[in-house]
Scaffold this motif. Structure first.
Motif, PDB file in Angstrom:
ATOM      1  N   TYR A 122     -43.792 -43.526 -23.707  1.00 30.14           N
ATOM      2  CA  TYR A 122     -42.950 -43.690 -24.953  1.00 30.14           C
ATOM      3  C   TYR A 122     -43.574 -42.794 -25.894  1.00 30.14           C
ATOM      4  O   TYR A 122     -43.046 -42.207 -26.857  1.00 30.14           O
ATOM      5  CB  TYR A 122     -42.604 -45.007 -25.291  1.00 30.14           C
ATOM      6  CG  TYR A 122     -41.515 -45.405 -24.610  1.00 30.14           C
ATOM      7  CD1 TYR A 122     -40.363 -45.072 -24.654  1.00 30.14           C
ATOM      8  CD2 TYR A 122     -41.520 -46.822 -23.856  1.00 30.14           C
ATOM      9  CE1 TYR A 122     -39.044 -45.523 -24.093  1.00 30.14           C
ATOM     10  CE2 TYR A 122     -40.510 -47.228 -23.121  1.00 30.14           C
ATOM     11  CZ  TYR A 122     -39.523 -46.564 -23.273  1.00 30.14           C
ATOM     12  OH  TYR A 122     -38.286 -47.280 -22.518  1.00 30.14           O
ATOM     13  N   THR A 123     -45.051 -42.992 -26.081  1.00 31.85           N
ATOM     14  CA  THR A 123     -45.916 -42.228 -27.091  1.00 31.85           C
ATOM     15  C   THR A 123     -45.758 -40.787 -26.852  1.00 31.85           C
ATOM     16  O   THR A 123     -45.767 -40.013 -27.882  1.00 31.85           O
ATOM     17  CB  THR A 123     -47.335 -42.787 -26.783  1.00 31.85           C
ATOM     18  OG1 THR A 123     -47.456 -44.192 -26.911  1.00 31.85           O
ATOM     19  CG2 THR A 123     -48.303 -42.002 -27.709  1.00 31.85           C
TER      20      THR A 123
ATOM     21  N   GLU B 229     -46.122 -47.326 -19.426  1.00 25.10           N
ATOM     22  CA  GLU B 229     -44.684 -47.114 -19.978  1.00 25.10           C
ATOM     23  C   GLU B 229     -44.954 -46.862 -21.413  1.00 25.10           C
ATOM     24  O   GLU B 229     -44.285 -45.933 -21.956  1.00 25.10           O
ATOM     25  CB  GLU B 229     -43.895 -48.374 -19.637  1.00 25.10           C
ATOM     26  CG  GLU B 229     -42.411 -48.248 -20.545  1.00 25.10           C
ATOM     27  CD  GLU B 229     -41.770 -49.908 -20.376  1.00 25.10           C
ATOM     28  OE1 GLU B 229     -40.648 -49.712 -20.608  1.00 25.10           O
ATOM     29  OE2 GLU B 229     -42.465 -50.776 -19.814  1.00 25.10           O
ATOM     30  N   GLN B 230     -45.896 -47.405 -22.070  1.00 23.97           N
ATOM     31  CA  GLN B 230     -46.038 -47.199 -23.472  1.00 23.97           C
ATOM     32  C   GLN B 230     -46.689 -45.816 -23.762  1.00 23.97           C
ATOM     33  O   GLN B 230     -46.359 -45.159 -24.653  1.00 23.97           O
ATOM     34  CB  GLN B 230     -47.114 -48.359 -24.011  1.00 23.97           C
ATOM     35  CG  GLN B 230     -46.819 -49.595 -23.984  1.00 23.97           C
ATOM     36  CD  GLN B 230     -47.845 -50.717 -24.379  1.00 23.97           C
ATOM     37  OE1 GLN B 230     -49.110 -50.410 -24.424  1.00 23.97           O
ATOM     38  NE2 GLN B 230     -47.499 -51.774 -24.743  1.00 23.97           N
TER      39      GLN B 230
ATOM     40  N   ILE C  82     -43.316 -39.111 -25.710  1.00 28.76           N
ATOM     41  CA  ILE C  82     -41.939 -38.717 -26.029  1.00 28.76           C
ATOM     42  C   ILE C  82     -41.832 -38.625 -27.530  1.00 28.76           C
ATOM     43  O   ILE C  82     -41.399 -37.798 -28.149  1.00 28.76           O
ATOM     44  CB  ILE C  82     -41.040 -39.692 -25.410  1.00 28.76           C
ATOM     45  CG1 ILE C  82     -40.937 -39.460 -24.001  1.00 28.76           C
ATOM     46  CG2 ILE C  82     -39.599 -39.563 -26.137  1.00 28.76           C
ATOM     47  CD1 ILE C  82     -39.914 -40.686 -23.444  1.00 28.76           C
ATOM     48  N   LEU C  83     -42.615 -39.701 -28.348  1.00 24.38           N
ATOM     49  CA  LEU C  83     -42.417 -39.395 -29.745  1.00 24.38           C
ATOM     50  C   LEU C  83     -43.299 -38.490 -30.325  1.00 24.38           C
ATOM     51  O   LEU C  83     -42.724 -37.820 -31.340  1.00 24.38           O
ATOM     52  CB  LEU C  83     -43.214 -40.994 -30.139  1.00 24.38           C
ATOM     53  CG  LEU C  83     -42.160 -41.944 -29.967  1.00 24.38           C
ATOM     54  CD1 LEU C  83     -43.050 -43.526 -30.412  1.00 24.38           C
ATOM     55  CD2 LEU C  83     -40.952 -42.041 -30.981  1.00 24.38           C
TER      56      LEU C  83
END
Length: 341
Positions: free
Chosen positions: A95-96, A91-92, A98-99
């Motif tokens: 998100y990474t 999950e992290q 995506i950022l």
């Protein structure tokens, strides 16, 4: 990150643990056949609590460094995204990614804005330089002591040049707001041509140019105001590069795929090595630098606006013989969507 916040984030896991232990404890307590039920129950709960506490402590120290690095990245003023630590979970990692993707897209947008700002700045500087020339010429004419008739004619020419530069600046500034300022309708090539010839009538007369008009009753789908500006830029170029007693032709054509509006002159033409760059902003070419004072913006604006209107523009030329600029109006184009292009 504090231990209390970490535990709070694991509240659903703790709730699940409580429910499971409640179920296990209830089953053991209600089992009459087992000896030492209460001791077994106490043993199970104590061991389970040890396990869960160990899990929380290990997990806390495992993730603590990751969260601390995230907090440190937030304190940075520059290059925050590159300081994001390596993810510990899937999950992290998502998100990474995506950022980083959003960061890359933002950098691209900023680069485009920077280039547009630079382009606009360069244009303004060029425009100021060009518009000062007819202003200075007008001032010299007024001090020359020439007769009123000659003076008025010359001043009118210089004002015409200023008007041309002001029009270019106006339309250039409105390129980005095009989608709010257009109305596609059927317009006759005769109407567009007539307006342009009227605007430059004095130059046609002064250079004693012949003009030929063929099949201009053809109707095309476009915005009258923007199309007129495009045609004006092409006609202005033809007048600039055509010698006295030359000829300019306005021709309408049509086939199964498109309608075409051709503006052709028998002027000095374009060098073969320059033909591929005539639509670039600020490109004047050899003849533009040597034979006339050219800003290199007319055809650039014509190309940009043609694209926005859903048209196309092409050019053919042979040095010292002719130049032919062709506006293409595809028949299969959905003109109600042009502002989105």
């Amino acid at each position: 990150m504090s231990i209390l916040l970490y535990i709070k984030e694991r509240r659903y896991f703790l709730l699940l643990y409580v429910l499971i232990m409640f179920f296990v404890s209830s089953m053991i307590y209600l089992s009459d056949g087992l000896s030492g039920t209460k001791m077994n129950l106490l043993y199970i709960n104590i061991v389970s609590i040890i396990f869960i506490i160990s899990y929380l402590i290990i997990g806390f120290f495992y993730h603590k460094r990751f969260y601390e690095e995230l907090e440190n990245a937030l304190q940075l003023e520059n290059d925050t995204v590159s300081a994001i630590p390596n993810p510990h979970t899937y999950e992290q990692g998502l998100y990474t990614e995506i950022l980083k993707k959003l960061y890359t897209e933002q950098l691209e947008k900023m680069y485009i804005l920077h280039e547009e700002k630079k382009e606009y700045h360069d244009y303004i500087m060029s425009w100021i330089h060009e518009v000062k020339i007819p202003i200075a010429a007008s001032q010299l004419l007024m001090r020359s002591g020439k007769s009123a008739d000659i003076l008025m004619g010359k001043l009118e020419d210089e004002l015409g040049k200023i008007d041309h530069f002001v029009d270019q600046a106006l339309y250039y500034s409105r390129l980005d707001s095009f989608s709010k300022d257009y109305f596609i309708q059927a317009i006759s090539l005769e109407t567009v041509t007539g307006a342009s010839m009227k605007k430059y009538a004095k130059m046609f007369i002064a250079k004693r140019l012949q003009f030929e008009r063929t099949n201009l009753q053809l109707l095309v789908e476009s915005d009258p105001k923007w199309l007129s500006f495009i045609v004006d830029q092409i006609v202005a170029n033809s007048l600039k590069y055509t010698d006295d007693y030359g000829q300019i032709k306005f021709i309408g054509e049509e086939d199964n795929n498109e309608k075409r509006f051709i503006i052709q002159d028998n002027g000095i033409g374009i060098k073969a090595e320059d033909i591929g760059r005539v639509f670039e902003r600020g490109f004047t070419g050899f003849n533009g630098r040597i034979n006339t004072k050219s800003t290199g913006l007319g055809l650039y604006l014509a190309k940009r606006l043609s694209y926005k209107l859903g048209h196309d523009i092409s050019i053919e030329s042979k040095e010292n013989e002719y130049t032919k600029v062709i506006l293409h109006f595809p028949k299969n184009k959905q003109y109600h969507t042009v502002a989105k292009t």
